[in-house]
Design an enzyme around this catalytic site. Structure first.
Site, PDB file in Angstrom:
ATOM      1  CG  HIS A  26      40.084  60.264  70.660  1.00 40.61           C
ATOM      2  ND1 HIS A  26      39.219  59.537  71.448  1.00 40.61           N
ATOM      3  CD2 HIS A  26      41.163  60.548  71.445  1.00 40.61           C
ATOM      4  CE1 HIS A  26      39.738  59.393  72.653  1.00 40.61           C
ATOM      5  NE2 HIS A  26      40.923  59.994  72.680  1.00 40.61           N
ATOM      6  CE1 TYR A  69      48.882  62.837  75.244  1.00 39.02           C
ATOM      7  CE2 TYR A  69      47.301  61.712  76.663  1.00 39.02           C
ATOM      8  CZ  TYR A  69      47.718  62.100  75.404  1.00 39.02           C
ATOM      9  OH  TYR A  69      46.978  61.758  74.297  1.00 39.02           O
ATOM     10  CG  ASP A 114      45.002  74.587  73.323  1.00 38.67           C
ATOM     11  OD1 ASP A 114      44.538  74.265  74.435  1.00 38.67           O
ATOM     12  OD2 ASP A 114      44.410  74.338  72.258  1.00 38.67           O
ATOM     13  CG  ASP A 146      45.678  58.139  78.159  1.00 31.19           C
ATOM     14  OD1 ASP A 146      45.532  56.905  78.035  1.00 31.19           O
ATOM     15  OD2 ASP A 146      45.154  58.952  77.374  1.00 31.19           O
ATOM     16  CG  ASP A 178      43.983  56.330  75.305  1.00 26.78           C
ATOM     17  OD1 ASP A 178      45.100  56.698  74.895  1.00 26.78           O
ATOM     18  OD2 ASP A 178      43.151  57.117  75.805  1.00 26.78           O
ATOM     19  CG  HIS A 196      40.937  60.012  76.811  1.00 28.25           C
ATOM     20  ND1 HIS A 196      42.314  60.035  76.964  1.00 28.25           N
ATOM     21  CD2 HIS A 196      40.449  61.074  77.504  1.00 28.25           C
ATOM     22  CE1 HIS A 196      42.644  61.090  77.716  1.00 28.25           C
ATOM     23  NE2 HIS A 196      41.538  61.726  78.054  1.00 28.25           N
TER      24      HIS A 196
END
Length: 715
Positions: free
Chosen positions: A135, A305, A20, A265, A172, A174
């Site tokens: 999230h 990451y 994935d 990130d 973050d 996101h």
């Protein structure tokens, strides 16, 4: 007290069991590489290491439904094929037989950290965890996140510790939509998130990630979204967001605890964020947050990451939590045009809810020079280059930056104090040195010849101590210092200190002079010194390196002056030494002076020398705790949020008994400036009435902005 590091080896067990490409970046190596870096730097050894324990299902139930918890419990018995099918029902999620155990450890680590901080076992800390959490929603895993670690920690702090005001800062890259959904109608939790948005074209593709999503019902104004609409945001953009959006609102909110959803990130090199902020930026962000809530900061790892960028950034944050000086920021401190647009949009959306964001004149207008002939904003890097993030290999860029990263060693003495009357009973914290040394007599006398007033015995003695502290800071023997100077010699002593600092190797010296302290007319305009005078007659830029602003009448106005003007100037100038002088008629309340000193130490790598015009008055205070010197911060409270006309607001509880320093009259009516400069980690809370906030006069910004790019968000 110190810094906690919460971790458990078992959180490395969960891993992707099938192909994935979207999920493979969330790997166990994120933790192992980061922990190795902390160990190699000697940072883990300096922390209080806590072994994470699983959160109970009742604790998970503070945020998540019982059905969802039961579903996750069942994954422990599933085979690989069944796990893959179940994972496919969610967005960007993979499950492993160990996921439930790992996720409970991650949530439990946050609870342990909050307990340790709020019970006083430690002052701050980091929960080094995976899977991440911001999230995750009440009944759904999402974006690598299983349980919402930071939200569970906030609910726990409310229910177990009775907190009423919690700030969650999500840096973050996101949007943490899970946190937003959980608290969007709750006025006791202020949620701030910056995130890559690109006008809704970046994951999670939500309309409610934009700046005009401000919360629901009673929670309106307590959700603050700052969307980044292009990639490549860097240090200047992140600092501008803190100074012009987050910190004004946070001071007005006055949190009792700061929780950080610490995703890296958003750092340079990360394939998800494609941003340009370097690791040392996160040390600066962390130190600015430590000014809030008495320094009670609990960080929990979210994304990140690129392994080298992640580990270096975490190390920078931990160094800041430990109180180490922040390395200087790299690169020009000019925000992107797109960042300015985002900052202005969030200020406009939040202004109805926060007095500190309200303007006295129409909304600021961006400089037309940053627009194309067609009127469309250009995407610019600092210095005017077009954004070409994809053109430069991120790994090579990061490696080059890390090679240049300046890691300032922690001086053997964190704070030194030079006071002629200390012996009457003021008890200093253990890590504060009462400096009895002085510069050589001949050297002191030579400098004193510049001003007749320095020839007097008291002034000459004080000057020798100032020179000794200044040399100690410049030589790396101490981080910062506080020196008492006689009022008649204040201006002369400051003049000598500036000249001495420049002659002894300071490349960029920032002087913040509060009160009746004029800049010497013969001081060179060579770009090596920036003089900021607070308490001038009017807002004016006398030259590119000499600015003046009146002292606002209220503490809310003072805070906005510091955040919107003084700190942006400091970050644009990037000093390696700050002289903070409190001269005659400076007009600051003592805790205001302490707050100013605490904020100025961040851009200066803690290298601040405070010169205090100590008039004869009393100190009556408790002895500050071991973490109370310049590594801590003043707690905004009744003393800080002054009323117009000098009223200090509601009465506050009597302080604990302690040492006193008495004047000839025996007056014990208030805390001295010196004591407040030392005792800058007070515990206490106060919600300031919003009408006491006083926006910075627009002319103050406009007059200074042509020469200082760092002021553009408000010009």
């Amino acid at each position: 007290m110190g810094t906690a590091l919460v971790y458990h080896e078992d959180m490395k067990e969960a891993r992707l069991l099938w192909e994935d490409p979207e999920c493979e970046i969330e790997s166990p190596e994120r933790l192992t590489t980061t922990l190795e870096c902390l160990q190699q730097r000697g940072l883990e050894q300096r922390c209080l290491r806590l072994t994470a324990q699983e959160a109970s299902e009742a604790e998970l139930g503070l945020v998540h439904s019982s059905e969802y918890v039961a579903l996750l419990r069942g994954t422990q018995a599933l085979g690989t094929g069944e796990l893959q099918v179940l994972s496919g029902q969610y967005d960007a999620i993979y499950f492993h037989p160990s996921t439930f155990h790992c996720a409970r450890l991650a949530a439990g680590a946050g609870l342990q950290l909050v307990d340790a901080v709020l019970t006083g076992a430690v002052h701050n800390g980091l929960a080094l965890v995976r899977p991440p959490g911001h999230h995750s929603q009440r009944a759904a895993a999402n974006g690598f996140c299983v349980f919402n670690n930071v939200a569970i920690a906030a609910k726990h702090a409310q229910q177990k510790h009775g907190l009423h005001r919690i700030l969650i800062v999500d840096w973050d890259v996101h949007h943490g939509q899970g946190v937003q959904y959980i608290f969007e109608d709750d006025p006791s939790v202020l949620y701030f998130s910056w995130h890559r948005y690109e006008h809704g074209r970046f994951w999670p593709y939500l309309r409610e990630s934009d700046a005009d999503a401000v919360g629901q019902g009673q929670g309106r104004g307590f959700t603050v979204n700052l969307p980044w609409n292009q990639v490549g945001m860097g240090n200047a953009d992140y600092m501008a967001a803190f100074l012009h959006v987050l910190l004004p609102v946070a001071f007005e909110f006055d949190p009792e605890l700061v929780l950080v959803a610490a995703g890296f990130d958003s750092a340079i090199g990360d394939p998800e964020g494609q941003m340009q902020a370097t690791p040392e930026c996160f040390a600066h962000l962390t130190q600015l947050l430590q000014v809030l809530a008495g320094g009670r900061v609990c960080a929990m790892l979210e994304g990140g990451y690129h392994l080298e960028s992640l580990s270096q950034s975490v190390c920078m944050m931990v160094q800041a939590l430990l109180g180490d000086p922040a390395p200087p920021l790299s690169g020009p401190m000019e925000p992107h045009h797109s960042a300015l647009e985002s900052i202005q949009s969030v200020r406009a959306a939040q202004a109805p809810h926060w007095t500190s964001l309200q303007q006295q004149s129409p909304a600021p207008i961006l400089s037309p020079s940053t627009h194309s002939p067609e009127g469309r904003p250009l995407s610019l890097l600092p210095g005017g280059s077009e954004l070409k993030t994809a053109a430069a290999p991120a790994a090579a860029a990061l490696s080059s930056l890390l090679d240049q990263l300046c890691l300032w060693p922690t001086p053997p003495v964190r704070t030194a104090v030079a006071l002629t009357s200390l012996g009457t009973g003021l008890v200093l914290p253990p890590d504060v040195l009462h400096e009895e040394g002085s510069a050589p007599q001949e050297e002191t006398q030579a400098w004193a010849r510049l001003h007749k007033v320095l020839a007097k015995d008291e002034a000459l003695t004080a000057l020798g101590k100032v020179l000794y502290l200044l040399d100690g800071i410049l030589d790396g023997q101490m981080s910062n210092g506080i020196a008492a100077i006689p009022a008649p010699a204040a201006a002369a002593t400051l003049d000598v200190a500036v000249r001495r600092g420049l002659s002894q190797g300071a490349q960029r010296l920032l002087c913040v002079a509060v009160g009746q302290l004029d800049r010497p007319s013969d001081l060179a305009e060579d770009g090596r010194n920036l003089w900021v005078n607070i308490r001038g007659k009017e807002a004016t830029a006398l030259s590119m390196f000499h600015v003046s602003v009146p002292l606002p009448e209220t503490t809310g106005g003072f805070l906005n002056c510091v955040l919107a003007l003084v700190l942006p100037l400091a970050y644009g100038f990037q000093p390696d030494l700050v002289l903070l002088a409190l001269g005659p008629a400076h007009g600051l309340q003592d805790p205001q002076a302490a707050l100013l000193a605490a904020l100025l130490r961040v851009p200066a790598g803690s290298r601040v020398l405070a010169l205090v015009d100590v008039r004869v008055h009393t100190t009556a205070c408790r002895s500050p705790g071991p973490d109370a010197a310049w590594g801590g911060t003043p707690q905004p409270g009744p003393f800080l949020y002054g009323f117009p006309g000098g009223h200090a607001g509601p009465d506050v509880p009597e302080r604990a008994a302690g040492a006193t320093v008495e004047d000839a009259a025996g007056d014990r009516s208030r805390l001295s400036t010196v004591t407040w400069l030392l005792e800058i980690s007070r515990v206490g809370g106060f919600i300031p009435p919003k009408q006491h906030y006083e926006p910075v006069p627009q002319e103050s910004i406009v007059k200074h902005s042509p020469a200082h790019h760092c002021l553009r968000p408000l010009s």
